[in-house]
Scaffold this active site. Sequence first.
Site, short mmCIF file in Angstrom:
data_model
loop_
_atom_site.label_atom_id
_atom_site.label_comp_id
_atom_site.label_asym_id
_atom_site.label_seq_id
_atom_site.Cartn_x
_atom_site.Cartn_y
_atom_site.Cartn_z
CG HIS A 313 -0.33 0.17 2.54
ND1 HIS A 313 0.04 -0.89 3.34
CD2 HIS A 313 0.00 1.29 3.24
CE1 HIS A 313 0.56 -0.45 4.47
NE2 HIS A 313 0.55 0.88 4.43
CG ASP A 343 0.08 -4.30 2.80
OD1 ASP A 343 0.25 -3.61 1.78
OD2 ASP A 343 0.00 -3.81 3.96
CB SER A 425 3.32 1.42 6.19
OG SER A 425 2.16 1.65 6.96
#
Length: 580
Positions: A313, A343, A425
């Site tokens: 993402h 992911d 992230s």
Amino acid sequence: MADEQQSQPTPPRRTDPVDAPAAAPPSPTPPAEPGPVTPAASGPAAPAEPSPLTGAEPGPVASNAPGSVAADGPGLGASGDLGSVAAAGSGPAAPAERRAVPAAAPGGPPAGPGPVPLAKDGPAPAAGSGERPADARPVQPAAPAAAPDEAPEAPPVEPGPAVIPAQAGPSPADGSGPVAAGDETGPAAGRGAYDPWQVGAFGVPDQGAAVRGTVVRLRHAVALGLGIALLAGGIGGWLGVLAERRSSTRLELPQAAADNKDRAPDSVAGIAAAALPGVVTLHVRGSGGGSGSGGTGTGFVLDGQGHILTNHHVVAGAKDVTVTFSTGESTTASVVGRDSGYDLAVVRVTGVRGLKPLALGNSDGVRVGDPVVAIGAPFDLSNTVTAGIISATGRPITAGGDKDGSDISYVDALQTDAPINPGNSGGPLLDAQARVIGINSAIRGAEKTGSDRQSGSIGLGFAIPVNQGKRVAEELIRTGRATHPVIGVTLDMQYTGAGARVGAQGEGGKPAVTPGGPAARAGVRPGDVITEVDGVRVHGGDELIVKVRARRPGDPLRLTLLRDGREQTVRLVLGSAEGP
């Protein structure tokens, strides 16, 4: 040895030359024939004859014959010159006393100027020899004075040697003692003894040299004083500044010295020091442009070829990706591959030397309570380090996805209370040996009104286990795509009971159990409820997908089924399907 006793003459006094009216020059006195020197007999001296020069009686003379030498007092030689007074006897003459020319008797001619020369110690010179003492001064002739009566005028006195011995003699008329050359005692000391025959007696002292010396000394003193003043001023100023710094008005709190020692490798500081060179910050600009089409994330170096692992993402829809290292250097990167189901994504930088790949751990050995460290760029704050523990393992989560339910990530995650925020992230979750055990991926926010959640960490962070990340990364580097393990069934996601129920029909009218697939071969039927995977209870369809995807294609799997109220167990081998 002749008797050294002398008679006591009338004390003479010094007379200065007096200018007198000029008179007729006196007739010259014929030179007398030199005669033998008559020594003075022992005892008192015979009375002296009046002096033909002064007419006075200056003192006793032993003989008035030519060439005679007086035993004491002044006299004239046969030649008319002032003779020398010699000591009596045949040996060396006794030291002569100092004598002054006596004053002229009333009615007589003036006395000769200056004192009568006295002989030096030693034998007396012969009369008429013309010898004079070497150190005698010439006697200045005085101008003859006119006598009041018809008196015979004395012949002029030729200059003779003047000797001023330093021997003490009879005191002057005032009884103050003898006046010797250089003597500064007695009544004359206060006013200074005047001697017209003294060297420099009529000279004027050079006052200029003394004044110049005084001026030079004064200048030196002023220069020295100025130098001392400047030095004292400098020292005083420095002391003043030092005193001001140390004065009580300035607050200076105690402080420990800097500790430059290396930290323990298993401490947070030691872990951060070892891992930071291998952590990067990613700035992404989307294809649509604008502030809403970009974002910030984190990644870490996998190998020396420039491969970097991050979240899907973070780079989804990216057009340009810029990688910034912990040193501040930046370079562009290209996307190698990505997978929304896990992911995960891999980007690569080229032309960069000195890369520091991070060591990979084993997430299967992680236990609850193990200390961990998270590194990332929350809110674009690069190289941020936070610490915590593993608070749970095997936590099934789903993240991302579109409104139609696609691109949902199913992760059998590691849960941590280490603060993780937007921007973290893709960053590494490290164990105590600075090895990567997870990839930070998602957080759980606090509930707010409606469906919104508070952004930011509340102590619930989730990371993809590194074992799963390693496998996916290898596939992405190798082929650009990742494979997913599958059992070959379609689940009913609307089922709310315990377990995961197999649907009655698949998408587009296809069968719910894929013909020839792993589940069909194991005997799974539509409507069966799967309650356990390898003995671990599952509570829903998402959890079953997470458990399956946590394995590799080809891994064996044991399922517990509930069919018509009865449990049964089936075994199968996971198949493979390419990810989106």
